[in-house]
Design an enzyme around this catalytic site. Structure first.
Site, PDB file in Angstrom:
ATOM      1  N   ASP A  34      25.367 -16.886  27.234  1.00 55.14           N
ATOM      2  CA  ASP A  34      26.667 -17.112  26.884  1.00 55.14           C
ATOM      3  C   ASP A  34      27.319 -18.484  27.469  1.00 55.14           C
ATOM      4  O   ASP A  34      27.618 -19.185  26.598  1.00 55.14           O
ATOM      5  CB  ASP A  34      27.497 -15.985  27.491  1.00 55.14           C
ATOM      6  CG  ASP A  34      27.026 -14.450  26.973  1.00 55.14           C
ATOM      7  OD1 ASP A  34      27.102 -14.144  25.966  1.00 55.14           O
ATOM      8  OD2 ASP A  34      26.273 -13.974  27.940  1.00 55.14           O
ATOM      9  N   GLU A 296      19.254 -16.619  22.969  1.00 55.10           N
ATOM     10  CA  GLU A 296      19.767 -17.556  21.956  1.00 55.10           C
ATOM     11  C   GLU A 296      19.480 -19.088  22.101  1.00 55.10           C
ATOM     12  O   GLU A 296      18.969 -19.344  21.270  1.00 55.10           O
ATOM     13  CB  GLU A 296      21.184 -17.257  21.679  1.00 55.10           C
ATOM     14  CG  GLU A 296      21.757 -18.117  20.518  1.00 55.10           C
ATOM     15  CD  GLU A 296      23.204 -17.725  20.012  1.00 55.10           C
ATOM     16  OE1 GLU A 296      23.578 -16.538  19.933  1.00 55.10           O
ATOM     17  OE2 GLU A 296      24.166 -18.367  19.528  1.00 55.10           O
TER      18      GLU A 296
HETATM   19  O1  TRH Z   1      19.645 -16.008  29.274  1.00 54.12           O
HETATM   20  P1  TRH Z   1      19.389 -15.439  28.395  1.00 54.12           P
HETATM   21  O2  TRH Z   1      18.770 -14.014  28.035  1.00 54.12           O
HETATM   22  O3  TRH Z   1      21.040 -15.105  27.847  1.00 54.12           O
HETATM   23  C1  TRH Z   1      21.448 -14.507  26.751  1.00 54.12           C
HETATM   24  C2  TRH Z   1      22.517 -13.504  27.183  1.00 54.12           C
HETATM   25  O4  TRH Z   1      21.817 -12.319  27.928  1.00 54.12           O
HETATM   26  C3  TRH Z   1      23.661 -13.098  26.219  1.00 54.12           C
HETATM   27  O5  TRH Z   1      24.511 -12.183  26.777  1.00 54.12           O
HETATM   28  C4  TRH Z   1      22.999 -12.552  25.032  1.00 54.12           C
HETATM   29  O6  TRH Z   1      23.817 -12.147  24.288  1.00 54.12           O
HETATM   30  C5  TRH Z   1      22.043 -13.682  24.430  1.00 54.12           C
HETATM   31  O7  TRH Z   1      21.318 -14.246  25.351  1.00 54.12           O
HETATM   32  C6  TRH Z   1      21.385 -13.557  23.183  1.00 54.12           C
HETATM   33  O8  TRH Z   1      18.687 -16.228  27.252  1.00 54.12           O
HETATM   34  P2  TRH Z   1      19.128 -17.866  26.544  1.00 54.12           P
HETATM   35  O9  TRH Z   1      20.186 -17.699  25.508  1.00 54.12           O
HETATM   36  O10 TRH Z   1      17.986 -18.498  26.084  1.00 54.12           O
HETATM   37  O11 TRH Z   1      19.754 -18.610  27.613  1.00 54.12           O
HETATM   38  C7  TRH Z   1      19.087 -19.199  28.694  1.00 54.12           C
HETATM   39  C8  TRH Z   1      19.667 -20.518  29.061  1.00 54.12           C
HETATM   40  O12 TRH Z   1      19.401 -21.051  30.298  1.00 54.12           O
HETATM   41  C9  TRH Z   1      19.375 -21.469  28.161  1.00 54.12           C
HETATM   42  O13 TRH Z   1      20.610 -22.439  27.885  1.00 54.12           O
HETATM   43  C10 TRH Z   1      18.545 -22.344  28.903  1.00 54.12           C
HETATM   44  C11 TRH Z   1      18.706 -22.213  30.365  1.00 54.12           C
HETATM   45  N1  TRH Z   1      17.867 -22.635  31.295  1.00 54.12           N
HETATM   46  C12 TRH Z   1      18.111 -23.492  32.141  1.00 54.12           C
HETATM   47  O14 TRH Z   1      19.028 -24.264  31.988  1.00 54.12           O
HETATM   48  N2  TRH Z   1      17.052 -24.007  32.936  1.00 54.12           N
HETATM   49  C13 TRH Z   1      16.111 -23.206  33.255  1.00 54.12           C
HETATM   50  O15 TRH Z   1      15.243 -23.537  34.199  1.00 54.12           O
HETATM   51  C14 TRH Z   1      15.855 -22.213  32.194  1.00 54.12           C
HETATM   52  C15 TRH Z   1      14.385 -21.329  32.304  1.00 54.12           C
HETATM   53  C16 TRH Z   1      16.710 -21.840  31.126  1.00 54.12           C
END
Ligand code: TRH
Length: 399
Positions: A34, A296
């Site tokens: 989010d 996402e």
């Molecule tokens: O973390 P996610 O599973 O997030 C979400 C939420 O759970 C939300 O509620 C849900 O609706 C949505 O998924 C579909 O996965 P996502 O979206 O890939 O987000 C991860 C974020 O973390 C992304 O912006 C990349 C970031 N990230 C970093 O900044 N540094 C890191 O080292 C890693 C591994 C990820």
């Protein structure tokens, strides 16, 4: 167009007298997606469009993982040119009740009632958008930008739907992203420095297949680790520390597998990586041959990385996520040869709970998958990027 104030208090210093002011409201439901989407969008609208951004977010601790320069103790601060406010109560309308030209509520988070009332009092009502979650399903194009009049106030909210197909809002992509990726790919020294800094080890031998592993807890991971251990070629797994670390610890017989840990069994070598600031996440995808992603935002970044990927979709009640998984497959896999398409679908399904992943079967289609990853990224970009589509719509409403 300057922001109008619901009170006489000044808003944050404007970037320029006629800069568009945009308030983006975000509630963190869980994990990082989010705030990940909102922070990325806020930065892009600020840096590429010159919008005067204010991000109101209810969880600074989660935000701070993506943006370590954030001070989690402050109610209001400026980070990378963006005003960040801790939205600590549902009814709290920000440190200053100033209504922007454009108001974005992310993922149907409810705006504070005093803020909505001030929107209605504004001489010129703001453009009000609800930024929805990404879905590749067909109905998204029909609902994109549909207006919804407010029950009490003379205000209209439009539903902005990200998507993978024509007629949707597209997905986020910064203008400099491809250049940054190419620079990384073309610089052996940058890649070598990345490996040293990120894993403490040299870049692996060219014969190795490098796999990034960013996923939720997943019962399929144990079997896959065994297959990688027994694989014909070396496999190097780069796993950001988090929800999959427990499975890696179990597999290697360690008590934990936190950042900095590494271990080997058979042909498998694994490194646990520290969580990086968000702008550094892409390099992990570029350093890998195959990316396991989730949620996402990482799902979108994997597509722009132009490499094969496997999606662990965010699980929803009543398996509501499965049609979304298949809708994404329908876009992405459409142009693959039939055998590769079937293997990809089998593997994605298995990774999402239906069946057992078969690594040898899946990766025997590596070349077809690599070729498709490139044509897909080009295809996806034909619908434009989310910020451009959003800015174009907002500006058309402001005229
Ligand atoms: O973390 P996610 O599973 O997030 C979400 C939420 O759970 C939300 O509620 C849900 O609706 C949505 O998924 C579909 O996965 P996502 O979206 O890939 O987000 C991860 C974020 O973390 C992304 O912006 C990349 C970031 N990230 C970093 O900044 N540094 C890191 O080292 C890693 C591994 C990820």
């Amino acid at each position: 167009m300057p922001a109008e104030h619901g009170t006489s208090e000044p808003r944050a210093a404007p970037a320029s007298a006629d800069a568009i002011a945009c308030d983006l409201f975000c509630t963190v439901i869980d994990n990082f997606g989010d705030i990940g989407v909102c922070w990325r969008l806020a930065r892009q609208l600020s840096s590429e469009y010159g919008w005067q951004m204010r991000l109101l977010v209810d969880d600074l601790h989660t935000f701070g993982r993506l943006c370590p320069t954030l001070d989690v103790t402050l109610a209001r601060q400026r980070v990378e040119g963006i005003v960040v406010e801790h939205w600590h109560e549902r009814t709290h309308a920000g440190e200053v009740l100033a209504v922007a030209d454009i108001v974005i509520e992310a993922f149907a988070c409810e705006l504070p009632p005093p803020y909505v009332a001030a929107m209605a009092r504004r001489h010129r009502p703001p453009v009000w958008l609800n930024l929805e979650y990404l879905s590749a399903e067909d109905w998204v194009a029909e609902c994109h930008l549909k207006p919804s009049p407010h029950a009490r106030y003379p205000l209209t909210k439009a539903f902005f739907f990200p998507g993978l197909g024509p007629g949707t809002g597209g997905v986020i992509k910064e203008r400099m992203l491809d250049d940054a990726r190419r620079a990384f790919e073309m610089s052996a020294s940058a890649r070598e420095a990345w490996w040293r800094q990120t894993t403490g080890a040299a870049a692996p031998e060219p014969a190795a297949t490098v796999v990034s592993l960013f996923s939720y807890e997943n019962p399929a991971v144990d079997g896959l680790l065994e297959q990688w251990r027994d694989a014909a070629e070396p496999i190097v797994v780069l796993a950001p520390e988090g929800r999959v670390s427990g499975a890696l610890a179990r597999f290697f017989g360690h008590s934990a597998f936190g950042a900095g840990a590494h271990a080997e069994r058979g042909n498998l070598r694994a490194h646990s990586l520290a969580f990086r600031p968000q702008p550094e996440f892409d390099a992990l995808l570029w350093a890998s041959h195959l990316n396991f992603v989730r949620g996402e935002d990482s799902f979108v970044r994997a597509q722009w990385a132009r490499r094969p990927f496997v999606w662990h979709i965010y699980p929803q009640a009543d398996a509501a996520h499965l049609p979304k998984l298949d809708a994404a497959l329908a876009h992405y896999a459409r142009a693959l040869p039939p055998a590769a398409r079937a293997a990809l679908a089998r593997f994605w399904h298995a990774w999402n709970g239906a069946g057992t992943p078969d690594w040898a079967d899946f990766w025997s289609h590596r070349h077809a998958l690599e070729a498709r990853a490139v044509t897909w990224a080009d295809e996806l970009f034909t619908i434009g990027d989310l910020a451009a589509n959003l800015a174009q719509f907002a500006k058309s409403q402001l005229k």
